[in-house]
Design a protein around this motif. Structure first.
Motif, PDB file in Angstrom:
ATOM      1  N   LYS A   1      37.099  27.562  34.616  1.00  0.00           N
ATOM      2  CA  LYS A   1      37.881  27.889  33.426  1.00  0.00           C
ATOM      3  C   LYS A   1      37.256  29.105  32.766  1.00  0.00           C
ATOM      4  N   ARG A   2      38.079  30.122  32.520  1.00  0.00           N
ATOM      5  CA  ARG A   2      37.589  31.309  31.837  1.00  0.00           C
ATOM      6  C   ARG A   2      37.702  31.121  30.333  1.00  0.00           C
ATOM      7  N   TYR A   3      36.574  31.289  29.654  1.00  0.00           N
ATOM      8  CA  TYR A   3      36.550  31.158  28.208  1.00  0.00           C
ATOM      9  C   TYR A   3      36.582  32.515  27.513  1.00  0.00           C
ATOM     10  N   ALA A   4      36.539  33.596  28.272  1.00  0.00           N
ATOM     11  CA  ALA A   4      36.604  34.953  27.717  1.00  0.00           C
ATOM     12  C   ALA A   4      37.053  35.879  28.843  1.00  0.00           C
TER      13      ALA A   4
ATOM     14  N   SER B   1      23.592  31.856  43.258  1.00  0.00           N
ATOM     15  CA  SER B   1      24.839  32.591  43.063  1.00  0.00           C
ATOM     16  C   SER B   1      24.574  34.001  42.562  1.00  0.00           C
ATOM     17  N   ALA B   2      23.359  34.265  42.078  1.00  0.00           N
ATOM     18  CA  ALA B   2      22.963  35.630  41.725  1.00  0.00           C
ATOM     19  C   ALA B   2      23.173  36.583  42.890  1.00  0.00           C
ATOM     20  N   ALA B   3      23.094  36.066  44.109  1.00  0.00           N
ATOM     21  CA  ALA B   3      23.323  36.905  45.287  1.00  0.00           C
ATOM     22  C   ALA B   3      24.638  37.648  45.167  1.00  0.00           C
ATOM     23  N   MET B   4      25.679  36.947  44.705  1.00  0.00           N
ATOM     24  CA  MET B   4      27.011  37.529  44.657  1.00  0.00           C
ATOM     25  C   MET B   4      27.340  38.146  43.300  1.00  0.00           C
ATOM     26  N   VAL B   5      26.933  37.493  42.200  1.00  0.00           N
ATOM     27  CA  VAL B   5      27.379  37.967  40.893  1.00  0.00           C
ATOM     28  C   VAL B   5      26.438  38.985  40.251  1.00  0.00           C
ATOM     29  N   VAL B   6      25.222  39.104  40.775  1.00  0.00           N
ATOM     30  CA  VAL B   6      24.255  40.048  40.201  1.00  0.00           C
ATOM     31  C   VAL B   6      23.767  41.066  41.228  1.00  0.00           C
ATOM     32  N   LEU B   7      23.453  40.610  42.433  1.00  0.00           N
ATOM     33  CA  LEU B   7      22.768  41.462  43.406  1.00  0.00           C
ATOM     34  C   LEU B   7      23.699  42.138  44.404  1.00  0.00           C
ATOM     35  N   GLY B   8      24.975  41.800  44.386  1.00  0.00           N
ATOM     36  CA  GLY B   8      25.942  42.543  45.176  1.00  0.00           C
ATOM     37  C   GLY B   8      26.113  42.121  46.614  1.00  0.00           C
ATOM     38  N   TYR B   9      25.563  40.966  47.004  1.00  0.00           N
ATOM     39  CA  TYR B   9      25.822  40.473  48.353  1.00  0.00           C
ATOM     40  C   TYR B   9      27.245  39.912  48.405  1.00  0.00           C
ATOM     41  N   GLU B  10      27.935  40.171  49.483  1.00  0.00           N
ATOM     42  CA  GLU B  10      29.348  39.820  49.567  1.00  0.00           C
ATOM     43  C   GLU B  10      29.576  38.421  50.117  1.00  0.00           C
TER      44      GLU B  10
ATOM     45  N   LEU C   1      32.771  31.926  33.808  1.00  0.00           N
ATOM     46  CA  LEU C   1      33.328  31.386  32.566  1.00  0.00           C
ATOM     47  C   LEU C   1      33.537  32.465  31.519  1.00  0.00           C
ATOM     48  N   LEU C   2      32.769  33.562  31.612  1.00  0.00           N
ATOM     49  CA  LEU C   2      32.914  34.651  30.644  1.00  0.00           C
ATOM     50  C   LEU C   2      33.916  35.710  31.084  1.00  0.00           C
ATOM     51  N   GLY C   3      34.497  35.543  32.269  1.00  0.00           N
ATOM     52  CA  GLY C   3      35.459  36.530  32.733  1.00  0.00           C
ATOM     53  C   GLY C   3      34.813  37.823  33.185  1.00  0.00           C
ATOM     54  N   LEU C   4      33.564  37.744  33.638  1.00  0.00           N
ATOM     55  CA  LEU C   4      32.896  38.921  34.206  1.00  0.00           C
ATOM     56  C   LEU C   4      33.151  39.028  35.702  1.00  0.00           C
ATOM     57  N   SER C   5      33.447  37.897  36.344  1.00  0.00           N
ATOM     58  CA  SER C   5      33.782  37.901  37.764  1.00  0.00           C
ATOM     59  C   SER C   5      35.243  38.294  37.927  1.00  0.00           C
ATOM     60  N   GLU C   6      35.539  38.966  39.027  1.00  0.00           N
ATOM     61  CA  GLU C   6      36.906  39.392  39.296  1.00  0.00           C
ATOM     62  C   GLU C   6      37.325  38.916  40.670  1.00  0.00           C
ATOM     63  N   GLY C   7      38.628  38.973  40.932  1.00  0.00           N
ATOM     64  CA  GLY C   7      39.130  38.485  42.204  1.00  0.00           C
ATOM     65  C   GLY C   7      39.377  36.988  42.148  1.00  0.00           C
ATOM     66  N   HIS C   8      39.517  36.381  43.312  1.00  0.00           N
ATOM     67  CA  HIS C   8      39.835  34.948  43.388  1.00  0.00           C
ATOM     68  C   HIS C   8      38.659  34.099  42.906  1.00  0.00           C
ATOM     69  N   LEU C   9      38.970  33.107  42.080  1.00  0.00           N
ATOM     70  CA  LEU C   9      37.970  32.167  41.606  1.00  0.00           C
ATOM     71  C   LEU C   9      38.381  30.758  42.006  1.00  0.00           C
ATOM     72  N   PRO C  10      37.404  29.860  42.216  1.00  0.00           N
ATOM     73  CA  PRO C  10      37.746  28.470  42.532  1.00  0.00           C
ATOM     74  C   PRO C  10      38.596  27.849  41.431  1.00  0.00           C
TER      75      PRO C  10
ATOM     76  N   ARG D   1      37.308  43.053  30.942  1.00  0.00           N
ATOM     77  CA  ARG D   1      38.247  43.999  30.322  1.00  0.00           C
ATOM     78  C   ARG D   1      37.632  44.630  29.085  1.00  0.00           C
ATOM     79  N   ASP D   2      36.965  43.819  28.271  1.00  0.00           N
ATOM     80  CA  ASP D   2      36.329  44.356  27.062  1.00  0.00           C
ATOM     81  C   ASP D   2      35.261  45.384  27.414  1.00  0.00           C
ATOM     82  N   ILE D   3      34.488  45.111  28.458  1.00  0.00           N
ATOM     83  CA  ILE D   3      33.431  46.037  28.862  1.00  0.00           C
ATOM     84  C   ILE D   3      34.031  47.342  29.372  1.00  0.00           C
ATOM     85  N   ARG D   4      35.064  47.247  30.191  1.00  0.00           N
ATOM     86  CA  ARG D   4      35.717  48.458  30.673  1.00  0.00           C
ATOM     87  C   ARG D   4      36.288  49.288  29.520  1.00  0.00           C
TER      88      ARG D   4
END
Length: 291
Positions: free
Chosen positions: A239-242, A51-60, A226-235, A246-249
């Motif tokens: 469950k987001r625990y944070a 999953s690093a492909a999408m959440v870290v490395l930018g593959y769509e 789970l930390l709310g770092l991903s944006e857009g549609h989620l399965p 938004r805090d980073i922005r």
């Protein structure tokens, strides 16, 4: 006095936890901070997921493009930082599908070069011989059935698997076959709860659910989800625990504003110089480089 790192969680303890009815906690991580946070939180297992492909490395939208070299770097980073959690390396698409020999060669690289404790691969059927070969090479292996992201296109997309009676029976058979092939653990993704429960009850190895209900032996979620770092549609199983995005922005916007208006850095962020040394410096520099 330095504190010694926690001892590595022994792999047999995972099966013992299943027998005792203790839930196993797994989370993905891809870097040193993520691994350290998981360590400090008492997480049992870290999956260095493709999953690093999408959440870290930018593959769509797909895990397929991530390479062995990329996964080795991420796994090595996590393994250096995580002491107690069991580190599982996700074998990327193309690293095990061609042959048993390829699968063993690449699994060995994850253990020898990256420090992984286990490797994970997707599917059953033709992949059973891969699992047997890797286990025969002495490498503990995690299976993964249900929604298998590397082959999601063939499954009709990112959809729940095992919804019909026939498909559900097929998943039970696949789970038993993977256990017989030597898998030490099984990930069940996007599987109806009753099917995951049946598999969990039939297996002696632990099951880890992601979108597979509460009756698996453990659970895994993607760190960024789970930390709310991903944006857009989620399965729906996330469950987001944070809400860290938004805090980073907010933090970055505040930093940019203070740099631009001159309030950062303030005196408290600067290093002082002894008055006598400063005077001597000013004299010396004016002689060396006249204005």
């Amino acid at each position: 006095m330095s504190t010694l790192p926690a001892a590595k969680l022994p792999l047999p303890e995972l099966a013992a936890m299943k027998r005792r009815g203790e839930k196993i906690v797994m989370v993905t991580a891809y870097d040193m901070p993520g691994a350290r946070f998981a360590e400090d939180a008492g997480i049992d297992m870290i999956l260095v997921g493709d999953s690093a492909a999408m959440v870290v490395l930018g593959y769509e939208g797909t895990t397929v493009p991530v390479t062995m070299e990329e996964m080795l770097i991420l796994t090595r980073t996590v393994a250096r930082a995580a002491y107690r959690p069991v580190v599982v390396a996700d074998m990327p698409f193309g690293s095990y599908q061609v042959s048993d020999e390829d699968a063993v060669r690449n699994a060995i690289r994850f253990v020898k070069e990256a420090g992984a404790d286990m490797v994970k691969l997707e599917g059953a059927g033709p992949m059973l011989s891969r699992v047997r070969a890797i286990v025969d090479a002495g490498i503990p292996t995690v299976g993964h059935i249900g929604l298998t992201p590397q082959t999601a296109t063939a499954l009709g997309g990112f959809r729940t698997q095992g919804k019909s009676a026939d498909a559900a029976v097929g998943l039970v058979e696949d789970a038993l076959a993977l256990q017989a092939a030597g898998a030490s653990l099984l990930v069940l993704e996007a599987v109806p709860g009753p099917v995951a429960r049946e598999i969990t009850q039939r297996l002696t190895i632990p099951t880890i659910g992601i979108g597979a209900g509460a009756e698996c032996d453990g659970q895994v979620l993607v760190y960024h989800d789970l930390l709310g770092l991903s944006e857009g549609h989620l399965p729906r199983f996330v469950k987001r625990y944070a809400n860290l995005s938004r805090d980073i922005r907010d933090a970055l916007e505040a930093y940019a504003a203070e740099v631009r208006d001159g309030t950062f850095p303030g005196p408290e962020h600067a290093y002082a110089m002894d008055a006598e040394e400063r005077a001597a410096f000013e004299v010396a520099v004016s002689r060396a480089t006249p204005r």
